[in-house]
Enzyme design. Structure first.
Site, PDB file in Angstrom:
ATOM      1  CE1 TYR A 137      -3.902   1.430   0.842  1.00  4.11           C
ATOM      2  CE2 TYR A 137      -3.499   2.559   2.985  1.00  4.11           C
ATOM      3  CZ  TYR A 137      -3.984   2.547   1.915  1.00  4.11           C
ATOM      4  OH  TYR A 137      -4.876   3.436   1.616  1.00  4.11           O
ATOM      5  CG  HIS A 142      -4.103   4.639  -3.464  1.00  9.40           C
ATOM      6  ND1 HIS A 142      -4.986   4.092  -4.138  1.00  9.40           N
ATOM      7  CD2 HIS A 142      -4.158   3.111  -2.633  1.00  9.40           C
ATOM      8  CE1 HIS A 142      -6.197   3.898  -3.327  1.00  9.40           C
ATOM      9  NE2 HIS A 142      -5.394   2.588  -2.852  1.00  9.40           N
ATOM     10  NE  ARG A 151      -8.271   6.360   8.173  1.00  8.50           N
ATOM     11  CZ  ARG A 151      -7.051   5.996   6.790  1.00  8.50           C
ATOM     12  NH1 ARG A 151      -7.460   4.940   6.382  1.00  8.50           N
ATOM     13  NH2 ARG A 151      -6.527   6.178   6.369  1.00  8.50           N
ATOM     14  CD  GLU A 210      -1.498  -3.677  -6.582  1.00  9.26           C
ATOM     15  OE1 GLU A 210      -1.292  -3.783  -5.522  1.00  9.26           O
ATOM     16  OE2 GLU A 210      -3.222  -3.482  -5.876  1.00  9.26           O
ATOM     17  CD  GLN A 249     -11.151  -1.250   0.343  1.00 10.77           C
ATOM     18  OE1 GLN A 249     -10.906  -0.666  -0.808  1.00 10.77           O
ATOM     19  NE2 GLN A 249     -10.619  -0.868   0.280  1.00 10.77           N
ATOM     20  CE1 TYR A 253     -12.392   1.017   6.349  1.00 15.15           C
ATOM     21  CE2 TYR A 253     -10.641  -0.032   6.585  1.00 15.15           C
ATOM     22  CZ  TYR A 253     -11.635   0.993   7.022  1.00 15.15           C
ATOM     23  OH  TYR A 253     -11.143   2.395   7.482  1.00 15.15           O
ATOM     24  CE  LYS A 262      -8.497  -3.183  -1.655  1.00 15.32           C
ATOM     25  NZ  LYS A 262      -8.165  -3.031  -2.126  1.00 15.32           N
ATOM     26  CB  SER A 266      -5.452 -10.461  -8.207  1.00 15.87           C
ATOM     27  OG  SER A 266      -5.458 -10.058  -6.787  1.00 15.87           O
TER      28      SER A 266
HETATM   29 CA    CA Z   1      -4.106  -3.613  -4.245  1.00 20.42          CA
END
Ligand code: CA
Length: 427
Positions: A137, A142, A151, A210, A249, A253, A262, A266
């Site tokens: 992360y 991001h 948040r 990514e 999420q 989370y 997630k 992928s």
């Molecule tokens: Ca990711």
């Protein structure tokens, strides 16, 4: 040992188009299925897939210590296990053999017919058996954007973020190569303003732009990899679309982090571009302030200048460019990620995959997810066909491309491209 394969002046006897991602200086590694249903390890120059298993059988790797069936396998794990010296020897040899000045294979039609395939006649597979998948992360932009939305805008970056390359353990079971479609996940969400959760198709499916790096056997359990050595244990990189379901999420989370939002899919690009090939594109990463703890401190250039693009293609439509970013924006380097990952003695194996985390740049058009590009759906993206997107619709295709370019050469990753299908529920 010098990386002769990177010689920018070299030309191949295989025709390579000017803007190809795969000049003779790239020499990536992958696994493909031929039209005769034979699976083999290979490389690519221009639009030719090259069967390294056949080359090995025909003795083209003579003098390099390799097990007899090294390239006749369906994953690269054993080759990656052999370490950096072998990777370099093999790339150097391939570069020599496909050099326009070298007649050895160029003038042997019988061998060429066995070794070389049209890229459109092979089916790319997952290049490695991925034992473990970790996702970091590491983009400050991001993490800040997500912190603002999920948040507290005033304290978007949590206090640990500037000290730890934050990450979590993902699932390797649902990593798929480019071209495999993905279903919209079903899941639990808490609708806005409600107090009770519901179960149904995720309404906020997103991509995450990514890259990922593939490791070799790095350590034994209990042993760490110093940050100064970590780069030696990274074989190469791929593009990664780390599909995410934002509504799932947001609900799930807390407190343990990402889970079902997630791990439904992928997608990765099928050719692993080696760190050797990326060597000319090293650059300095962002200044790290405050200085990391000593075990994470690095000097010199440890970021890579890799241009990244994301396209959204509606069903039967034309691709629209929705994001343009660069890997060099990452705050934490891959070496810092790997040093941190093993700092507690966690064992890393050949073929493990480590995602960078969503790569967002400083400007709005460089954000690496729909969540950020549309700012949580507040500013929909207008597509050239007149429709709008807040997140990804059923039957949209997401395509990510990546390449490095200097005045002499362009080295690219090809693409990772996959379609989002409607939810699938077994009755
Ligand atoms: Ca990711």
């Amino acid at each position: 040992m010098p990386i002769t394969a990177n010689n920018p002046n070299r030309k191949s006897w295989i025709d390579v188009q000017k803007d190809s991602d795969f000049p003779i200086q790239n020499i990536p590694f992958g696994v493909f299925l031929t039209k005769d249903d034979i699976i083999t390890i290979g490389t690519r120059i221009g639009n030719c897939a090259i069967d390294l298993g056949a080359m090995q059988q025909l003795n083209y790797f003579e003098g390099i210590e390799l097990t007899d069936d090294m390239f006749m396998q369906d994953t690269l794990n054993d080759f990656i296990s052999d370490g950096k010296k072998t990777w370099r020897l093999v790339r150097n040899r391939i570069g020599d053999l496909f050099d326009s000045e070298n007649p050895k294979l160029r003038d042997n039609k019988a061998h060429r017919d066995i070794i070389i395939f049209d890229i459109n006649e092979v089916e790319m597979q997952l290049p490695v058996l991925i034992g473990d998948y970790t996702d970091f992360y590491s983009s400050k932009e991001h993490a800040t954007n997500v912190g603002k939305m999920f948040r507290d805008p005033e304290n978007a970056l949590l206090p640990n973020w500037l000290h730890i390359p934050v990450g979590y353990h993902g699932r390797s079971s649902t990593i798929v190569p480019s071209g495999i479609p993905v279903h919209r996940p079903m899941g639990q969400t808490l609708p806005n303003g409600d107090t009770q959760p519901v179960f149904g198709p995720s309404r906020l499916v997103d991509f995450e732009l990514e890259t990922a790096f593939i490791t070799t056997d790095a350590n034994i359990m209990g042993e760490n990899i110093p940050v100064t050595e970590a780069e030696d244990y990274i074989f190469g990189m791929v593009l990664l679309n780390d599909w995410s379901a934002r509504d799932m999420q947001k609900w799930e989370y807390v407190p343990l982090g990402p889970f079902l939002a997630k791990n439904f899919a992928s997608s990765i690009s099928p050719w692993i571009v080696t760190m050797d090939a990326l060597e000319p594109f090293r650059t300095k990463g962002p200044k790290q302030e405050p200085a990391p703890l000593p075990y994470l401190q690095q000097k010199g250039k440890h970021a890579y200048d890799i241009s990244l693009e994301v396209y959204l293609t509606p069903n039967n439509g034309e691709p629209d460019l929705v994001s343009k970013s660069n890997f060099k924006y990452m705050y934490w380097s891959m070496a810092q990620q790997l040093a941190h990952h093993t700092s507690n003695g966690c064992k890393v194996n050949s073929g493990d995959m480590m995602g960078s985390g969503t790569i967002s740049g400083p400007t709005p058009e460089s954000f690496g997810s729909m969540l950020e590009l549309t700012w949580g759906g507040k500013n929909p993206i207008k597509l050239s066909n007149g429709t709008e997107r807040k997140f990804i619709d059923d039957n949209d295709t997401i395509t990510m491309k990546g390449y490095c370019k200097n005045s002499q050469i362009r080295i690219g990753f090809g693409e990772v491209s996959s379609k989002l299908l409607p939810s699938f529920v077994r009755k």
